[in-house]
Design a protein around this motif. Structure first.
Motif, PDB file in Angstrom:
ATOM      1  N   MET A   1      -7.201  25.315  -3.741  1.00 15.24           N
ATOM      2  CA  MET A   1      -6.050  24.358  -3.800  1.00 15.24           C
ATOM      3  C   MET A   1      -5.939  24.285  -5.490  1.00 15.24           C
ATOM      4  SD  MET A   1      -5.518  20.518  -2.986  1.00 15.24           S
ATOM      5  CE  MET A   1      -4.551  20.789  -0.976  1.00 15.24           C
ATOM      6  N   PRO A   2      -4.321  24.207  -5.494  1.00 17.19           N
ATOM      7  CA  PRO A   2      -4.061  24.771  -7.170  1.00 17.19           C
ATOM      8  C   PRO A   2      -4.659  23.029  -7.846  1.00 17.19           C
ATOM      9  CG  PRO A   2      -2.503  24.837  -5.641  1.00 17.19           C
ATOM     10  CD  PRO A   2      -3.511  24.976  -4.635  1.00 17.19           C
ATOM     11  N   TYR A   3      -4.501  23.264  -9.118  1.00 17.60           N
ATOM     12  CA  TYR A   3      -5.131  21.759  -9.526  1.00 17.60           C
ATOM     13  C   TYR A   3      -3.091  20.978  -9.900  1.00 17.60           C
ATOM     14  CZ  TYR A   3      -5.155  18.186 -13.396  1.00 17.60           C
ATOM     15  OH  TYR A   3      -5.207  16.671 -13.518  1.00 17.60           O
ATOM     16  N   GLU A   4      -3.465  19.654  -9.268  1.00 17.04           N
ATOM     17  CA  GLU A   4      -2.450  18.781  -9.377  1.00 17.04           C
ATOM     18  C   GLU A   4      -3.131  17.349 -10.185  1.00 17.04           C
ATOM     19  OE1 GLU A   4       1.026  17.670  -5.912  1.00 17.04           O
ATOM     20  OE2 GLU A   4      -1.450  16.963  -5.656  1.00 17.04           O
ATOM     21  N   ALA A   5      -2.105  17.369 -11.069  1.00 19.63           N
ATOM     22  CA  ALA A   5      -2.139  16.585 -12.170  1.00 19.63           C
ATOM     23  C   ALA A   5      -1.485  15.597 -11.418  1.00 19.63           C
ATOM     24  CB  ALA A   5      -0.789  16.133 -13.091  1.00 19.63           C
ATOM     25  N   ALA A   6      -2.115  13.936 -11.677  1.00 17.20           N
ATOM     26  CA  ALA A   6      -2.352  12.896 -11.102  1.00 17.20           C
ATOM     27  C   ALA A   6      -0.625  12.324 -11.241  1.00 17.20           C
ATOM     28  CB  ALA A   6      -2.912  11.928 -12.243  1.00 17.20           C
ATOM     29  N   TYR A   7       0.207  12.890 -12.136  1.00 14.59           N
ATOM     30  CA  TYR A   7       1.587  12.169 -12.434  1.00 14.59           C
ATOM     31  C   TYR A   7       2.082  12.578 -10.771  1.00 14.59           C
ATOM     32  CZ  TYR A   7       2.854  16.356 -14.773  1.00 14.59           C
ATOM     33  OH  TYR A   7       3.385  17.587 -15.421  1.00 14.59           O
ATOM     34  N   GLU A   8       2.374  14.303 -11.071  1.00 13.06           N
ATOM     35  CA  GLU A   8       2.551  14.829  -9.819  1.00 13.06           C
ATOM     36  C   GLU A   8       1.679  14.730  -8.191  1.00 13.06           C
ATOM     37  OE1 GLU A   8       2.954  18.996 -11.471  1.00 13.06           O
ATOM     38  OE2 GLU A   8       0.829  18.962 -11.125  1.00 13.06           O
ATOM     39  N   ARG A   9       0.507  14.276  -8.764  1.00 14.66           N
ATOM     40  CA  ARG A   9       0.692  13.753  -7.003  1.00 14.66           C
ATOM     41  C   ARG A   9       0.815  12.422  -6.561  1.00 14.66           C
ATOM     42  NH1 ARG A   9      -3.547   9.984  -5.803  1.00 14.66           N
ATOM     43  NH2 ARG A   9      -4.245  10.532  -8.166  1.00 14.66           N
ATOM     44  N   SER A  33       2.291  -2.516 -12.664  1.00 16.98           N
ATOM     45  CA  SER A  33       1.359  -2.842 -12.824  1.00 16.98           C
ATOM     46  C   SER A  33       0.643  -2.645 -11.572  1.00 16.98           C
ATOM     47  CB  SER A  33       1.206  -4.077 -13.804  1.00 16.98           C
ATOM     48  OG  SER A  33       1.832  -5.030 -11.993  1.00 16.98           O
ATOM     49  N   GLN A  34       1.046  -2.282 -10.607  1.00 17.13           N
ATOM     50  CA  GLN A  34       0.507  -2.528  -9.214  1.00 17.13           C
ATOM     51  C   GLN A  34       0.125  -1.286  -9.015  1.00 17.13           C
ATOM     52  OE1 GLN A  34       4.169  -4.167  -7.168  1.00 17.13           O
ATOM     53  NE2 GLN A  34       2.846  -5.788  -6.860  1.00 17.13           N
ATOM     54  N   LEU A  35       0.965   0.192  -8.507  1.00 15.24           N
ATOM     55  CA  LEU A  35       0.752   1.364  -9.309  1.00 15.24           C
ATOM     56  C   LEU A  35      -0.148   1.590 -10.219  1.00 15.24           C
ATOM     57  CD1 LEU A  35       4.785   2.712  -9.255  1.00 15.24           C
ATOM     58  CD2 LEU A  35       3.088   2.836  -6.712  1.00 15.24           C
ATOM     59  N   LYS A  36       0.168   1.075 -11.413  1.00 13.88           N
ATOM     60  CA  LYS A  36      -1.777   1.387 -12.212  1.00 13.88           C
ATOM     61  C   LYS A  36      -2.967   0.773 -11.541  1.00 13.88           C
ATOM     62  CE  LYS A  36      -1.613  -0.172 -16.230  1.00 13.88           C
ATOM     63  NZ  LYS A  36      -1.439  -0.629 -17.188  1.00 13.88           N
ATOM     64  N   ALA A  37      -2.790  -0.176 -10.688  1.00  6.02           N
ATOM     65  CA  ALA A  37      -3.500  -0.573 -10.140  1.00  6.02           C
ATOM     66  C   ALA A  37      -3.918   0.682  -8.948  1.00  6.02           C
ATOM     67  CB  ALA A  37      -3.635  -2.411 -10.009  1.00  6.02           C
ATOM     68  N   GLU A  38      -3.021   0.581  -8.615  1.00  3.22           N
ATOM     69  CA  GLU A  38      -3.534   1.425  -6.874  1.00  3.22           C
ATOM     70  C   GLU A  38      -4.081   2.718  -6.920  1.00  3.22           C
ATOM     71  OE1 GLU A  38      -0.443   3.169  -3.066  1.00  3.22           O
ATOM     72  OE2 GLU A  38       0.143   1.572  -5.072  1.00  3.22           O
ATOM     73  N   TYR A  39      -3.365   3.204  -7.727  1.00  7.39           N
ATOM     74  CA  TYR A  39      -3.998   4.862  -8.508  1.00  7.39           C
ATOM     75  C   TYR A  39      -5.312   4.806  -9.333  1.00  7.39           C
ATOM     76  CZ  TYR A  39       0.282   6.198  -5.207  1.00  7.39           C
ATOM     77  OH  TYR A  39       0.585   6.796  -4.367  1.00  7.39           O
ATOM     78  N   GLY A  40      -4.897   3.979  -9.949  1.00  4.59           N
ATOM     79  CA  GLY A  40      -5.722   3.972 -10.998  1.00  4.59           C
ATOM     80  C   GLY A  40      -5.946   4.880 -12.353  1.00  4.59           C
ATOM     81  N   VAL A  41      -4.688   4.564 -12.697  1.00  3.93           N
ATOM     82  CA  VAL A  41      -3.733   5.656 -14.101  1.00  3.93           C
ATOM     83  C   VAL A  41      -3.309   4.240 -14.978  1.00  3.93           C
ATOM     84  CG1 VAL A  41      -3.672   6.809 -12.346  1.00  3.93           C
ATOM     85  CG2 VAL A  41      -1.783   5.876 -12.327  1.00  3.93           C
ATOM     86  N   SER A  42      -2.798   4.826 -16.334  1.00  5.25           N
ATOM     87  CA  SER A  42      -2.531   4.704 -17.551  1.00  5.25           C
ATOM     88  C   SER A  42      -1.310   4.470 -17.237  1.00  5.25           C
ATOM     89  CB  SER A  42      -2.356   5.330 -18.638  1.00  5.25           C
ATOM     90  OG  SER A  42      -1.597   6.681 -18.367  1.00  5.25           O
TER      91      SER A  42
END
Length: 73
Positions: A1-9, A33-42
C-alpha cells in the motif's frame, strides 16, 4: 500500500463521513483541538485537512463558530 500522509488520511476519513451522510449539511466538525487530540497530530496537519475539505467544497468556516459541512445542492 502506498504511503499516505497524515493530512491526506484524515481528510479522506472526514470526507468519507461527509459523503456517507454520517456528517450532514449544517453539522459542525470537531474543533481543531478535538481533531488534534483524536488523531495525535499538529495544528499544521489539521489546518491542511481543513484547507483540503474547503477547497473541495465540502466545508465552510463561519467566523467565531467553527467549520461546518456545506449543503451540496
Amino acid at each position: 500500500m502506498p504511503y499516505e500522509a497524515a493530512y491526506e488520511r484524515i481528510a479522506r476519513e472526514l470526507r468519507d463521513r461527509i459523503v456517507s451522510g454520517q456528517l450532514k449539511p449544517g453539522d459542525r466538525l470537531p474543533s481543531l483541538s478535538q481533531l488534534k487530540a483524536e488523531y495525535g497530530v499538529s495544528d499544521t496537519v489539521i489546518r491542511n485537512v481543513m484547507l483540503i475539505l474547503k477547497t473541495e467544497g465540502l466545508t465552510e468556516g463561519r467566523a467565531g463558530s467553527g467549520v461546518f459541512v456545506r449543503d451540496r445542492d
